[in-house]
Design a protein around this motif. Structure first.
Motif, PDB file in Angstrom:
ATOM      1  N   ALA A 148       0.748  -1.020   0.015  1.00  0.00           N
ATOM      2  CA  ALA A 148      -0.027  -0.204  -0.006  1.00  0.00           C
ATOM      3  C   ALA A 148       0.750   1.228   0.052  1.00  0.00           C
ATOM      4  O   ALA A 148       0.566   2.130  -0.684  1.00  0.00           O
ATOM      5  CB  ALA A 148      -0.826   0.115   1.242  1.00  0.00           C
ATOM      6  N   CYS A 384      -5.592  -3.616   1.318  1.00  0.00           N
ATOM      7  CA  CYS A 384      -6.596  -2.561   1.201  1.00  0.00           C
ATOM      8  C   CYS A 384      -6.779  -2.205   2.793  1.00  0.00           C
ATOM      9  O   CYS A 384      -7.477  -1.182   2.830  1.00  0.00           O
ATOM     10  CB  CYS A 384      -7.937  -3.411   0.605  1.00  0.00           C
ATOM     11  N   TRP A 387      -4.848   0.895   2.928  1.00  0.00           N
ATOM     12  CA  TRP A 387      -5.020   1.753   1.808  1.00  0.00           C
ATOM     13  C   TRP A 387      -4.735   3.336   1.948  1.00  0.00           C
ATOM     14  O   TRP A 387      -5.605   3.894   2.958  1.00  0.00           O
ATOM     15  CB  TRP A 387      -6.035   1.281   0.826  1.00  0.00           C
TER      16      TRP A 387
END
Length: 476
Positions: A148, A384, A387
């Motif tokens: 990320a 995620c 993120w």
């Protein structure tokens, strides 16, 4: 590669983008290529812009217009898919339509998102994605954060503007640039979500959409991961039944539940002792990827048979080769940006759990539903959780109110997009029409069913709408 962004000047959205006409250049084998200008941020169309790569194969006969195609992913290259147009669409469709494909924003040749080096991707994809110790969990968390953070460091301006809604807006600019009043489209897998999003945003600009191997737009990311893992489980059980009937089947139990246990045991053993493969260690994560890849196409089931036979002797080269195919790794160790684009689009499209504990709970639930695949599929989305930009909005049903009939195609034992998702998408779309193939493999059109192929062609070319719920028999 660097992000292709330039200034839009004072152009308005309609004059600067919808009025453009691509400058097509010959790019070999009968294809033409061009660049399409679109805003980086549709809320500020006078700001920066992106260059979207487009490819076209002109119609061979009495032209009706263009058909735009998308292979899914997210992250699959539309340019590569377009170059395969002669096998993607029937001669009847190619006779009447220019076949057009594009790399969506963030993908391939269209301002590709970048996150990690090739060696960094090697390390990330080899991480234990079924952590069963504090050390493995810490390593997975660190690798996911690195992914990320890398995206934010290497693609900071692009990252907030990747996503399906913006790709759908780009597709409407493309439709206008092609000179078509309404869109004709074939989308597969994730491409069904892109097509449904387009129809929801621009229902009166739809001519005919075929959404093959559909995604359920209403499911959140945990539900989608659980469903996909279960789809792989269903497909593996179908493979096992097939394997039992051949003389050299490496599955010794001769029961479906036993076969699932054998596969799960094999994958778990690679956690302790990776398999050997062309100088690389075939970890549990890579072995899992290699096992699920051949499930996408019944014609590659023999590859899985040989890969399992190899694995029983400690060799993992065939599993590794299958895994590399799925994630876009070339023989020389370089990657396409498919993995990075896939993660970036998924993370932006809808919210994920933000805590490790929530991922752990979801992974356990998924593993119960789909032994061998569930935990891996769930933990694979962990970047995620970290993120750097917020998700666009929660998932929601897409109704596309006011659109003409939209054809949704589902395969009963599809590994990657379970059949229930096709039923759900067809039901959500106000004008959805469901066509079912009783069969195996991911997506149905041009995969051996004359029933599916004839129905899709008649819809695309002549606008013949099949009966909702029509079912095509299993391929003999």
């Amino acid at each position: 590669m660097s992000l292709t962004i330039t200034a839009c000047g004072t152009d308005t959205l309609s004059q600067g983008f919808y009025d453009q006409r691509p400058a097509w250049d010959d790019c070999g084998d009968g294809f033409e290529c061009a660049k399409l200008r679109v805003p980086l941020d549709y809320r500020h169309p006078r700001g920066e812009e992106l260059a979207i790569s487009v490819i076209r194969l002109p119609a061979t006969g009495d032209r009706l217009g263009s058909i735009v195609i998308n292979p899914g992913g997210p992250g699959g290259s539309g340019i590569d898919y377009g170059r395969a147009a002669r096998s993607v669409l029937s001669p009847q469709v190619r006779d009447r339509f220019d076949v057009v494909a594009f790399d969506p924003r963030g993908v391939g040749e269209s301002a590709p998102v970048e996150c990690l080096s090739d060696k960094g991707l090697d390390a990330f994809l080899a991480l234990d994605a079924t952590p069963d110790s504090p050390a493995e969990l810490a390593a997975l968390e660190e690798g996911s954060r690195r992914f990320a953070d890398g995206c934010q460091a290497m693609s900071p301006r692009l990252l907030p503007h990747i996503g399906t809604a913006n790709a759908a807006r780009d597709m409407d600019v493309l439709r206008a640039a092609l000179g078509d009043e309404r869109l004709t489209y074939l989308g597969k897998s994730y491409g069904t979500y892109l097509g449904a999003m387009y129809a929801d945003l621009f229902p009166t600009r739809v001519r005919a959409l075929v959404l093959d191997g559909a995604v359920d737009p209403a499911l959140n990311r945990v539900e989608l991961n659980e469903g996909q893992a279960e789809g792989f489980s269903v497909a593996f059980k179908a493979y096992a039944e097939h394997c039992f009937a051949i003389p050299d089947c490496p599955l010794t139990s001769r029961t479906v539940d036993g076969a699932v246990a054998e596969l799960t045991s094999l994958l778990r053993r690679t956690d302790e002792e990776p398999l050997r493969g062309d100088g690389r260690s075939v970890t549990e994560a890579l072995a899992t990827l290699g096992a699920l890849t051949p499930l996408y196409d019944r014609r590659t089931w023999p590859v899985l048979t040989e890969a399992l036979r190899q694995a029983s002797t400690g060799e993992g080269e065939l599993l590794l080769h299958s895994a590399d195919q799925l994630v876009g790794r070339a023989r020389d160790g370089t990657y396409s940006n498919q993995t990075e684009a896939n993660m970036a689009v998924n993370c932006v499209d809808s919210p994920y759990p933000g805590k490790l504990s929530a991922f752990a709970t979801a992974a356990k639930a998924a593993e119960r539903r789909a032994p061998g695949f569930g935990a891996y599929v769930m933990w694979g989305s962990l970047p995620c959780a970290f993120w750097p930009v917020p998700a666009a909005e929660p998932n929601r049903p897409l109704a596309a109110r006011g659109a003409p009939p939209i054809l949704v195609v589902g395969t009963t034992r599809d590994p990657a997009t379970p059949y229930g998702w096709a039923r759900a998408m067809a039901a959500q779309l106000e004008s959805g029409v469901l066509l079912t193939l009783d069969g195996d493999g991911h997506t149905a059109y041009l995969n051996g069913s004359s029933c599916v192929d004839g129905t899709v062609d008649a819809y695309l070319v002549w606008g013949r709408i099949p009966r909702d719920g029509m079912r095509c028999p299993e391929i003999e």
